[in-house]
Design a protein around this motif. Structure first.
Motif, PDB file in Angstrom:
ATOM      1  N   ARG A   1      -2.400 -14.719   5.669  1.00  0.00           N
ATOM      2  CA  ARG A   1      -2.795 -14.416   4.294  1.00  0.00           C
ATOM      3  C   ARG A   1      -3.012 -15.699   3.507  1.00  0.00           C
ATOM      4  N   ALA A   2      -3.843 -15.592   2.489  1.00  0.00           N
ATOM      5  CA  ALA A   2      -4.184 -16.773   1.690  1.00  0.00           C
ATOM      6  C   ALA A   2      -2.993 -17.239   0.879  1.00  0.00           C
ATOM      7  N   GLY A   3      -2.021 -16.415   0.729  1.00  0.00           N
ATOM      8  CA  GLY A   3      -0.814 -16.770  -0.031  1.00  0.00           C
ATOM      9  C   GLY A   3      -0.125 -15.476  -0.390  1.00  0.00           C
ATOM     10  N   PRO A   4       1.065 -15.548  -0.967  1.00  0.00           N
ATOM     11  CA  PRO A   4       1.790 -14.315  -1.309  1.00  0.00           C
ATOM     12  C   PRO A   4       1.026 -13.428  -2.299  1.00  0.00           C
ATOM     13  N   GLN A   5       0.070 -14.017  -3.011  1.00  0.00           N
ATOM     14  CA  GLN A   5      -0.665 -13.216  -3.986  1.00  0.00           C
ATOM     15  C   GLN A   5      -1.752 -12.373  -3.333  1.00  0.00           C
ATOM     16  N   GLU A   6      -2.071 -12.641  -2.048  1.00  0.00           N
ATOM     17  CA  GLU A   6      -3.082 -11.834  -1.355  1.00  0.00           C
ATOM     18  C   GLU A   6      -2.377 -10.686  -0.633  1.00  0.00           C
ATOM     19  N   ALA A   7      -2.511  -9.485  -1.192  1.00  0.00           N
ATOM     20  CA  ALA A   7      -1.831  -8.332  -0.608  1.00  0.00           C
ATOM     21  C   ALA A   7      -2.479  -7.954   0.723  1.00  0.00           C
ATOM     22  N   PHE A   8      -1.811  -7.110   1.464  1.00  0.00           N
ATOM     23  CA  PHE A   8      -2.251  -6.781   2.826  1.00  0.00           C
ATOM     24  C   PHE A   8      -3.687  -6.272   2.865  1.00  0.00           C
ATOM     25  N   LEU A   9      -4.020  -5.323   1.996  1.00  0.00           N
ATOM     26  CA  LEU A   9      -5.354  -4.724   2.080  1.00  0.00           C
ATOM     27  C   LEU A   9      -6.444  -5.755   1.796  1.00  0.00           C
ATOM     28  N   ALA A  10      -6.177  -6.648   0.857  1.00  0.00           N
ATOM     29  CA  ALA A  10      -7.154  -7.696   0.556  1.00  0.00           C
ATOM     30  C   ALA A  10      -7.301  -8.633   1.755  1.00  0.00           C
ATOM     31  N   ALA A  11      -6.182  -8.983   2.353  1.00  0.00           N
ATOM     32  CA  ALA A  11      -6.232  -9.863   3.524  1.00  0.00           C
ATOM     33  C   ALA A  11      -6.978  -9.185   4.667  1.00  0.00           C
ATOM     34  N   TYR A  12      -6.713  -7.899   4.867  1.00  0.00           N
ATOM     35  CA  TYR A  12      -7.389  -7.159   5.938  1.00  0.00           C
ATOM     36  C   TYR A  12      -8.889  -7.100   5.687  1.00  0.00           C
ATOM     37  N   ALA A  13      -9.269  -6.892   4.434  1.00  0.00           N
ATOM     38  CA  ALA A  13     -10.703  -6.843   4.098  1.00  0.00           C
ATOM     39  C   ALA A  13     -11.354  -8.193   4.378  1.00  0.00           C
ATOM     40  N   ARG A  14     -10.642  -9.255   4.082  1.00  0.00           N
ATOM     41  CA  ARG A  14     -11.191 -10.598   4.275  1.00  0.00           C
ATOM     42  C   ARG A  14     -11.241 -10.974   5.749  1.00  0.00           C
ATOM     43  N   LEU A  15     -10.177 -10.682   6.474  1.00  0.00           N
ATOM     44  CA  LEU A  15     -10.056 -11.154   7.858  1.00  0.00           C
ATOM     45  C   LEU A  15     -10.723 -10.225   8.861  1.00  0.00           C
TER      46      LEU A  15
END
Lengths: 189, 546, 130
Positions: free
Chosen positions: B519-533
């Protein structure tokens, strides 16, 4: 039975009411009666007495039948639409709607369309799987006759024992009658 | 909240009498099981794996303390001391005797409760935002409309034998806490151009074997047209929904098979005929029902300078489990029914009694059930939070995990349900225990577990979804990622081959590890990270050998 | 259905009045335990057992009768399917249910019988610790 809704259009021929007979299959106007109607066999002769036709037979012989003096009835299957015969509805003294399984609820909507959209005023009869727990719903959507084979249902009707919740939350038809939740209607006029 | 008048009270009493008669006719054999089954389903009575199950309606998830105490009493007297709160804001008892159920229903009627239409092919419990009437986010309280639809759909003679069940959900905020896009009809209450209130109407959502998200059928329906529009939708569905195959019978199948355009034309043609008729809602009637939902008398004393003595667990609980209230000095409290390693959504009779007391003293006598299987105290003064926390802690329900990875939604699964293929509760328990030490680090992440394809655990819209299946007589689990039931609704995607009961625990942990690592950092929640990655890094981690 | 060697069928249903899981025993009673349960091995026996289930459902003693495939192991019967194991033994998580109270042993069956439910209260499995 409640008085017929004055808003409905009476059919060209009056609906028929058979003689009271405890062994009769048709519950109508508070009693079991013999059925004055008979179904026309597929491809068979119409004959002179009141006859029930399915949609296909009606469509095939419509021109000829429009002037038939003897009463004609229409028997509809669960999936049959009524918009395409709406113009002919006054020709039928009887329409039967079939509940192929008691869980097949299409005829509840068809009944309301016949009564409320097209103003059908003839006998509207539920046939097929007619059980006591559905009869109150059937009455409310406009059925006024029932072909009943199920023995416990026949007993319940004869003994006036159909258990119903007599308070209604929905207005059905134009004259909902006593017990209807008044606030769900707009003010008249 | 809504209070029965004489009409409503007489209605449920008559319904109890009618069902008592139906049960008697079943027990005497006058009704066969085939004839009785649709009747008992209309009163929420299922036959499950071990016993009958009774599902009690909690309309739009709102209850008073008195009602919750009655549920506790029923749990103690007729059942085995506990109940389960469901993903449709209802309550289930797992062990009632059929012969006792008329008495249970009579007791429920005393406190204005019932089990009408919590099952069967009819309109089910209308669910609503569990923060309704308390959050500043909403344009107005959606519950009066839910109550209107509830009444209108109760024992509706035309719509009691639909092709299949019918679920309606309603929200009034931009952030959708009711998952309306997973419903047969989803209603979003909003302000229309011109100033009046109305709805965006969504249709054709549903989970199960073939999940679909609802589509927007009408963007701006005036409130007065609510019932006529729903009636038009139901009539088209009743006439044209498939009845030949139970897995193809929901409205979502109809909408997607004929297309939204064609479906909309049918609905609007019918609606045009009936919209100005008897179902048009008079403004004074809407106002009359709204009056029942008027906010309580809020205290206007300023909040205390300090909320509590220094206490880190309390701090965490306030941060996680409370939500801003529209009234200054108040908060909305979530009671997590997901203690670490516990059974999601269950509460004992004793816990229910205590929560009823807390609600009465500290939450204006009101408690809510959320579709996430938690409870909510909607109106708690900031100065009372410490007391509430202490009392919840005493009954083991003060876990500060609302929305965290241990706040798991799980259906009852094979432990209870006759339809299930696999157990879901032990999976939830093990995941909770495994992930609890890192739950704060992980942050918001919804795990949703269903024990069969019927998806009562809503696994299709879990950020991590788990579906239990049966493989050669044994339990097996599929893993899905990236789902969401909010306004940004999305269906989760399956990762690949499934896992056994031990493998699925490890697989989920690997998903969490991968998220924390990338994750980009603790501020990037799981769904956002999943969408990005994308799914690839997660699949690699799950399926890497060793 | 008894294709594998050592697999047999027993008849199960739910008692109509209270929904309890019951099995048909040699006395023709529906009881909540496998002790004395009728075991069908041959196709004829299986058919006969199945017919008996329908008959007793028609007599309104039980609902939803069906056959459960079991393995005979050291004199005991074990269901093949996980589902049937859970159904036989009760929910696997009862130890963890808050406030769970096992029912008092009642001895009340359709025609008397053991009380399987009391056994469930004793045997719930613990959740795995992290």
């Amino acid at each position: 039975m409640p008085a017929p809704d004055p808003g409905l259009r009476a059919p060209l021929q009056p609906s028929l009411t058979g003689e009271v007979d405890a062994a009769g299959l048709i519950w109508k106007e508070g009693a079991f009666r013999r059925d004055p109607w008979r179904p026309c066999p597929v491809g068979g002769e119409l004959g002179a007495s009141p006859v029930l036709l399915d949609k296909a037979r009606w469509a095939a012989e419509r021109a000829r039948l429009l002037s038939r003096p003897a009463p004609i009835g229409l028997s509809l299957a669960g999936g049959d639409g009524v918009d395409d015969i709406a113009a002919d509805l006054t020709r039928f003294a009887l329409i039967t709607l079939n509940f192929a399984k008691f869980s097949d609820g299409r005829a509840f909507s068809t009944a309301r369309l016949l009564r409320e959209k097209y103003g059908y005023g003839g006998e509207l009869r539920a046939v097929g799987n007619v059980l006591s727990d559905q009869i109150p719903f059937m009455r409310r959507v406009g059925f006024d006759a029932f072909e009943v084979h199920h023995a416990p249902t026949r007993r319940a009707l004869s003994e006036d024992r159909i258990a119903e919740v007599g308070l209604y939350y929905q207005p059905i038809g134009s004259a909902p009658g006593p017990g209807t939740r008044a606030w769900l209607r707009s003010s008249v006029g | 909240m809504y209070r029965y008048d004489e009409f409503d009270a007489a209605f449920v009493r008559q319904r109890v009498a009618q069902f008592r008669d139906q049960v008697a006719r079943r027990l005497s054999g006058e009704l066969t099981e085939d004839e009785f089954k649709p009747l008992r389903l209309k009163n929420g009575v299922y036959l499950q794996l071990h016993a009958y199950m009774l599902r009690i309606a909690i309309p739009y998830g709102t209850m008073s303390a008195r009602q919750l105490r009655k549920l506790a009493h029923i749990a103690r007297t007729y059942d085995r001391g506990f109940g389960h709160f469901t993903t449709r804001q209802n309550l289930q008892f797992n062990w009632p005797k059929l012969s006792d159920i008329p008495d249970i229903l009579a007791e429920l009627a005393e406190v204005e409760m019932h089990a009408i239409q919590t099952s069967g092919n009819n309109v089910r419990n209308v669910t609503a935002d569990h923060f309704a009437g308390a959050t500043a986010e909403e344009v107005a309280d959606p519950r009066p409309y839910a109550e209107i639809v509830r009444q209108w759909s109760s024992l509706h003679p035309e719509f009691s034998f639909l092709p299949r069940k019918f679920k309606i959900g309603i929200t009034a905020s931009e952030h959708d806490r009711s998952a309306i896009k997973t419903h047969d009809i989803g209603l979003h209450l909003k302000r229309l151009a011109g100033g009046g209130l109305g709805f965006a109407v969504w249709v054709g959502g549903g989970q199960g074997r073939t999940p679909y998200l609802a589509q927007l059928i009408r963007d701006a329906l005036p409130e007065a047209d609510l019932l006529s529009y729903i009636e038009a939708i139901l009539r088209v569905y009743n006439l044209h929904g498939r009845r030949d195959n139970i897995h193809k019978a929901r409205i979502k199948i109809l909408v997607n098979s004929i297309g939204l355009q064609a479906f909309r034309s049918e609905v609007e043609a019918e609606w045009a005929r009936i919209k100005d008729g008897v179902l048009k809602l008079p403004a004074q009637e809407i106002a009359r029902i709204e009056a029942y939902f008027a906010p309580p008398q809020f205290a206007t004393r300023p909040p205390p300078a300090a909320l509590r003595p220094a206490d880190r667990s309390f701090d965490r609980w306030v941060t996680r489990n409370t939500h801003a209230h529209k009234q200054p000095g108040y908060a909305i409290v979530t009671i997590s029914l997901k203690p670490i390693g516990g059974i999601p959504g269950d509460a004992s009779a004793a816990q229910m009694d205590t929560i009823a007391d807390i609600a009465q003293r500290f939450s204006c006598d009101e408690v809510r059930v959320s579709h996430e299987q938690n409870l909510v105290l909607p109106h708690v003064r900031l100065g009372d939070l410490w007391s509430v926390y202490q009392e919840l802690k005493a009954i083991g329900l003060a876990e500060a995990n609302a929305g965290l990875v241990t706040d798991i939604i799980a259906c009852p699964g094979l432990d209870y349900c006759a339809l299930a293929n696999a157990r879901s509760i032990p999976i939830a328990q093990r995941l909770s225990a495994r992930l609890a030490p890192r739950q704060d680090l992980v942050g918001d992440l919804k795990i949703k577990i269903s024990g069969c394809i019927n998806a009562c655990g809503h696994h299709h819209v879990g950020a991590i979804g788990i579906l239990g299946v049966e493989k050669r007589g044994e339990e097996h689990y599929q893993l899905l990622l990236g789902g969401s039931g909010t306004e940004a609704a999305a269906l989760a995607s399956i990762t690949g081959p499934g896992f056994g009961p031990d493998g699925i625990i490890d697989a989920v942990e690997k998903v969490v590890d991968t998220y924390l690592r990338l994750r980009a950092g603790p501020q990037e929640a799981f769904l956002a990270a999943y969408a990005r990655l994308g799914a690839e890094p997660f699949k690699e981690a799950i399926y890497a050998s060793t | 259905m008894s294709k594998a060697s050592g697999h047999v069928q027993v008849l199960t249903a739910n008692r109509l009045s209270d929904g309890a899981v019951v099995f048909l025993n040699f006395d023709g009673d529906w009881v909540a335990t496998l002790a004395g349960v009728v075991i069908a091995r041959s196709p004829d026996e299986v058919r006969g057992l199945s017919a008996r289930g329908l008959f007793d459902a028609g007599r309104n003693l039980v609902v939803d009768p069906y056959l459960v495939e079991m393995r005979e192991v050291a004199g005991a019967l074990l269901p093949i399917r996980q589902r049937e194991r859970v159904r036989l033994e009760g929910p696997s998580i009862l130890d963890d249910v808050p406030g769970y109270t096992a029912p008092a042993a009642s001895g009340v069956g359709v025609n008397a019988g053991g009380n399987r439910e009391a056994a469930c209260g004793d045997r719930g499995r613990r959740a795995e610790a992290a």
